[in-house]
Design an enzyme around this catalytic site. Structure first.
Site, PDB file in Angstrom:
ATOM      1  N   GLY A  36       0.791  -1.223   0.000  1.00 13.59           N
ATOM      2  CA  GLY A  36       0.000   0.000   0.000  1.00 13.59           C
ATOM      3  C   GLY A  36       0.818   1.265   0.000  1.00 13.59           C
ATOM      4  O   GLY A  36       0.307   2.339  -0.340  1.00 13.59           O
ATOM      5  N   ARG A  51      14.686  -0.556   1.561  1.00 11.85           N
ATOM      6  CA  ARG A  51      14.830  -1.809   2.299  1.00 11.85           C
ATOM      7  C   ARG A  51      15.415  -2.889   1.388  1.00 11.85           C
ATOM      8  O   ARG A  51      15.069  -2.996   0.226  1.00 11.85           O
ATOM      9  CB  ARG A  51      13.469  -2.256   2.836  1.00 11.85           C
ATOM     10  N   ASP A  99       0.972 -11.519   6.976  1.00 10.10           N
ATOM     11  CA  ASP A  99       1.649 -10.772   5.921  1.00 10.10           C
ATOM     12  C   ASP A  99       3.011 -10.260   6.387  1.00 10.10           C
ATOM     13  O   ASP A  99       3.804  -9.764   5.578  1.00 10.10           O
ATOM     14  CB  ASP A  99       0.786  -9.600   5.441  1.00 10.10           C
ATOM     15  N   ASN A 100       3.302 -10.393   7.680  1.00 14.59           N
ATOM     16  CA  ASN A 100       4.596  -9.982   8.221  1.00 14.59           C
ATOM     17  C   ASN A 100       5.475 -11.182   8.556  1.00 14.59           C
ATOM     18  O   ASN A 100       6.394 -11.066   9.372  1.00 14.59           O
ATOM     19  CB  ASN A 100       4.411  -9.117   9.471  1.00 14.59           C
TER      20      ASN A 100
END
Length: 491
Positions: free
Chosen positions: A96, A180, A256-257
């Site tokens: 997002g 990242r 999702d992590n």
């Protein structure tokens, strides 16, 4: 200088394999340009390790790339689609506010994702602005690099730029973008997305891609998808045990992590525990303690069960047999995790071999630490150096009895006491990112534009097992407060 020559000089070497997956897994999208990018911090060792010229990256061109204003030759920006269970509730998600700039091939031939976090709106923004604030981006930079220094698998931070624009959260804050670096951004949630909204063939394509990228040693003659499940379970069992051994609390262990690669990802409301207490929660949104320190292994098993569910169509043609294969593997997680954890705890206490009483020795110490609110890191640090007067509960009769049992345990080993204490020095960090020190660095950077506090903190955190004199000041505890420390997700 042409754009191609500039890229070659910088060292970018992209090959974007994820973008060759079916289009349903991502959206092609360029970052939204920002008005005035400024490079705030650059990770020189990481840049060199992945084949980049840090000197060139310091230029205005580097800031433009890290801000998303300029796309290097060979990059192919995409927003990845994925789903996830957030606090137990399944939902469609996706990048997002992040874009995968591309996959860098390093000098040793490994492949890493280069992702811009805070790069603007995407089709998955769900009403968000797609941007990021400076404070949370610097927090991720600090904590992820500290985790790397501690020897814990993690995504890493290459750079942070300010955008010259503000973002509105509870207040107006300076905007920023984090670059990242990750082995990949394939998540449990990526498989959940494929299983829910894709075809079985798309799911198989994702699984085959993941095996090729992260587990190339898989045997094509066996059940490759069972092997995938087994290896992900092994990596997560090792990872979560490492979290527990240093008192790290992720704060938002949604599916999702959780990465398939076994790296720690998404440093939102994360923090390190001071006083030992399994119920410790820092995240402001975790009101029921779902992701408390003591729950992390249980949640990891729950997340892995969700991963196993996505693989059922690939594990076996017979649904019942597929379910049995998955359940058998998930049931192994607890044992694998416990084995890793107790091996790590033995090392923290200087124990080389195994005895049946070791677990009670460890649990007795942790129970006392909880009872007397002893600091987790400093307790083991004091044991390592014999500085027993520094912590109050060391003066109790309970501890004195425990200490005698521990010393007798060390005496039964073939290894010398010197060897035991050397093992402890290598297993017990003298320094972690203390929450008050992180906040001090963030306040100086965000409120005053002073990055020197963060730079000094990063320097000492880069050598957590050095046990140097300059680290002493960073191991002190915060002043007592009536207000519990709280962290926020930063979105």
């Amino acid at each position: 200088m042409t754009e191609k020559k500039e890229t070659e000089k910088t060292g970018w070497n992209f090959d974007n394999s994820y973008a060759r997956l079916p289009k349903s897994f991502f959206t092609d999208l360029n970052p939204t340009p920002v008005s005035l990018p400024k490079l705030i911090t650059l990770n020189y060792p990481l840049a060199a390790a992945i084949g980049l010229n840090a000197q060139v990256l310091q230029s205005n061109n580097g800031a433009e790339v890290f801000a998303g204003n300029k796309i290097p030759v060979g990059a192919l920006p995409i927003a990845q689609a994925y789903a996830g269970h957030q606090f137990g509730h399944f939902t469609m998600l996706g990048d997002g506010r992040a874009l995968l700039l591309g996959e860098q091939i390093t000098p040793i031939g490994s492949r890493v994702d280069i992702q811009l976090k805070g790069s603007g709106k995407t089709p998955y923004s769900r009403g968000g602005d797609g941007r990021a604030a400076l404070g949370p981006m610097l927090r991720e930079y600090i904590i992820s690099e500290a985790m790397h220094a501690l020897g814990i698998p993690t995504t890493r931070s290459l750079a942070v730029v300010t955008t010259g624009e503000s973002v509105i959260r509870e207040t107006e804050q300076p905007g920023a973008i984090l670059t990242r670096v990750a082995a990949s951004h394939i998540r449990v949630g990526t498989f959940q997305y494929a299983a829910k909204w894709g075809t079985v063939e798309e799911l198989r394509t994702l699984a085959d891609y993941t095996l090729q990228r992260h587990f190339p040693e898989s045997d094509s003659s066996g059940n490759r998808y069972l092997f995938l499940l087994q290896e992900v379970i092994k990596r997560q069992a090792a990872l979560i045990s490492k979290w527990q051994l240093v008192g790290f609390i992720h704060g938002v262990m949604n599916t999702d992590n959780m990465t398939i690669s076994g790296e720690t990802i998404d440093y939102g409301p994360c923090a390190f525990m001071d006083a030992y207490d399994p119920a410790t929660v820092f995240s402001s949104i975790d009101t029921r303690g779902r992701y408390a320190y003591g729950n992390q292994a249980h949640i990891a098993a729950w997340n892995l069960a969700r991963f196993a569910e996505t693989l059922l169509p690939l594990l076996h043609d017979n649904q019942e047999q597929a379910l049995k294969l998955a359940q058998d593997e998930i049931s192994n997680f607890t044992e694998l995790y416990h084995r890793n954890w107790i091996m790590g705890m033995r090392a923290k206490l200087g124990i080389f071999n195994e005895e049946p009483q070791d677990e009670s020795l460890i649990e007795d110490l942790l129970s006392m630490m909880q009872k007397y609110h002893a600091d987790y890191t400093n307790t083991f640090r004091a044991l390592t150096f014999g500085k027993l007067l520094d912590i109050d509960f060391f003066a109790t009769t309970e501890f004195d009895q425990w200490h005698k049992v521990w010393q007798s345990r060390l005496d039964r080993q073939q290894e010398t006491k010197d060897s035991s204490y050397k093992l402890m020095r290598n297993s017990n960090p003298s320094i972690i990112p203390r929450n008050h020190r992180v906040e001090e660095a963030l306040e100086a950077a965000v409120e005053q534009g002073d990055y020197s506090v963060m730079e000094r903190l990063l320097d000492v955190l880069s050598r957590p097992y050095a046990h140097s004199v300059e680290q002493e000041d960073y191991s002190t505890l915060p002043m007592p407060s009536n207000r519990p420390y709280r962290t926020f997700c930063g979105t």
